[in-house]
Design an enzyme around this catalytic site. Sequence first.
Site, PDB file in Angstrom:
ATOM      1  N   LEU A 104      -5.303  34.506  44.908  1.00 57.73           N
ATOM      2  CA  LEU A 104      -6.718  34.557  45.268  1.00 57.73           C
ATOM      3  C   LEU A 104      -7.000  33.239  45.968  1.00 57.73           C
ATOM      4  O   LEU A 104      -6.413  32.206  45.615  1.00 57.73           O
ATOM      5  CB  LEU A 104      -7.601  34.673  44.024  1.00 57.73           C
ATOM      6  CG  LEU A 104      -7.577  35.993  43.251  1.00 57.73           C
ATOM      7  CD1 LEU A 104      -8.590  35.956  42.105  1.00 57.73           C
ATOM      8  CD2 LEU A 104      -7.874  37.181  44.162  1.00 57.73           C
ATOM      9  N   ASP A 105      -7.921  33.242  46.940  1.00 60.16           N
ATOM     10  CA  ASP A 105      -8.271  32.000  47.631  1.00 60.16           C
ATOM     11  C   ASP A 105      -8.907  31.009  46.647  1.00 60.16           C
ATOM     12  O   ASP A 105      -9.417  31.397  45.603  1.00 60.16           O
ATOM     13  CB  ASP A 105      -9.293  32.293  48.745  1.00 60.16           C
ATOM     14  CG  ASP A 105      -8.727  33.227  49.795  1.00 60.16           C
ATOM     15  OD1 ASP A 105      -7.492  33.288  49.931  1.00 60.16           O
ATOM     16  OD2 ASP A 105      -9.526  33.894  50.472  1.00 60.16           O
ATOM     17  N   LYS A 106      -8.932  29.761  47.076  1.00 61.52           N
ATOM     18  CA  LYS A 106      -9.508  28.702  46.236  1.00 61.52           C
ATOM     19  C   LYS A 106     -10.969  29.022  45.852  1.00 61.52           C
ATOM     20  O   LYS A 106     -11.411  28.755  44.744  1.00 61.52           O
ATOM     21  CB  LYS A 106      -9.431  27.379  47.018  1.00 61.52           C
ATOM     22  CG  LYS A 106      -9.843  26.176  46.240  1.00 61.52           C
ATOM     23  CD  LYS A 106      -9.660  24.928  47.088  1.00 61.52           C
ATOM     24  CE  LYS A 106     -10.437  23.775  46.518  1.00 61.52           C
ATOM     25  NZ  LYS A 106     -10.475  22.623  47.422  1.00 61.52           N
TER      26      LYS A 106
END
Length: 253
Positions: A104-106
């Site tokens: 998952l993105d930051k």
Amino acid sequence: MTQRLDKFLSVQTSFTRSEIKKLISKNKVTVDGKIIKDSSLKIDTDTAEIVLDGQKIVFKDKIYIIMNKPQGYVCATEDKHEKTVLDLLEPQYRRKDIFPAGRLDKDTVGMVLITNDGELSHKILSPKNHIAKYYLVELEKPFKSEYIQMFKQNLRIDGDEICLPAQVKGFDQHENMALLELFEGKFHQVKRMFSAVENKVTRLERIQMGSLAIPPNIGLGAYIEIMHKDVEKLLKPSCFDDVYNRIIGDFSS
Ligand code: URA
């Protein structure tokens, strides 16, 4: 299984072999109640009671953790500049062989599986196995019903990448929100899909993988270790309408 004590401890904990040697020399390791001085001692991992610095270390071959990832953490085992999801785990879970299955993105929140089971991770991530991931998306502009057809028909993102058909639906109660079901995980896929239809994702949360939803009592940054029956749910087919109706129920409760 029979194993050397130092090998066992180095796999099942975050300590290095040399740290383990030091702990052993400081009388911090007991096996069946006896202080151990010899790091090469052979132990039966199924029956021996091993305590390291007051903490019982139970042998586990495979481990499965579901985390509700907060913003600000990256899905990696280590990173020179950023905090990783593994930094949120208590020491007894920080084994050397675990990794987040998928990214998952930051700035994305929600469900992440952390495991040492490479085979399961592959099964969940490979589009061939058709395991759905569900994203609750908040958008800059209201959801348009025309997105439903566009997402169903191999949406083209950034000119040359083609997405698999995806189901998406907006909510009457929240015009800037949508539920999206994906069977693949291209880089920044959700953000790029909405940008391809001239909208913008302002908040992104993964709420379910396969038939396993993130448990409602797990707050951001918290996690639980799941057992066999829940691991099986990760691999079980799911139904978009069931997930959608659950979200509607959550809105009204
Ligand atoms: N798609 C994105 O754009 N970001 C994520 O974190 C996951 C899916």
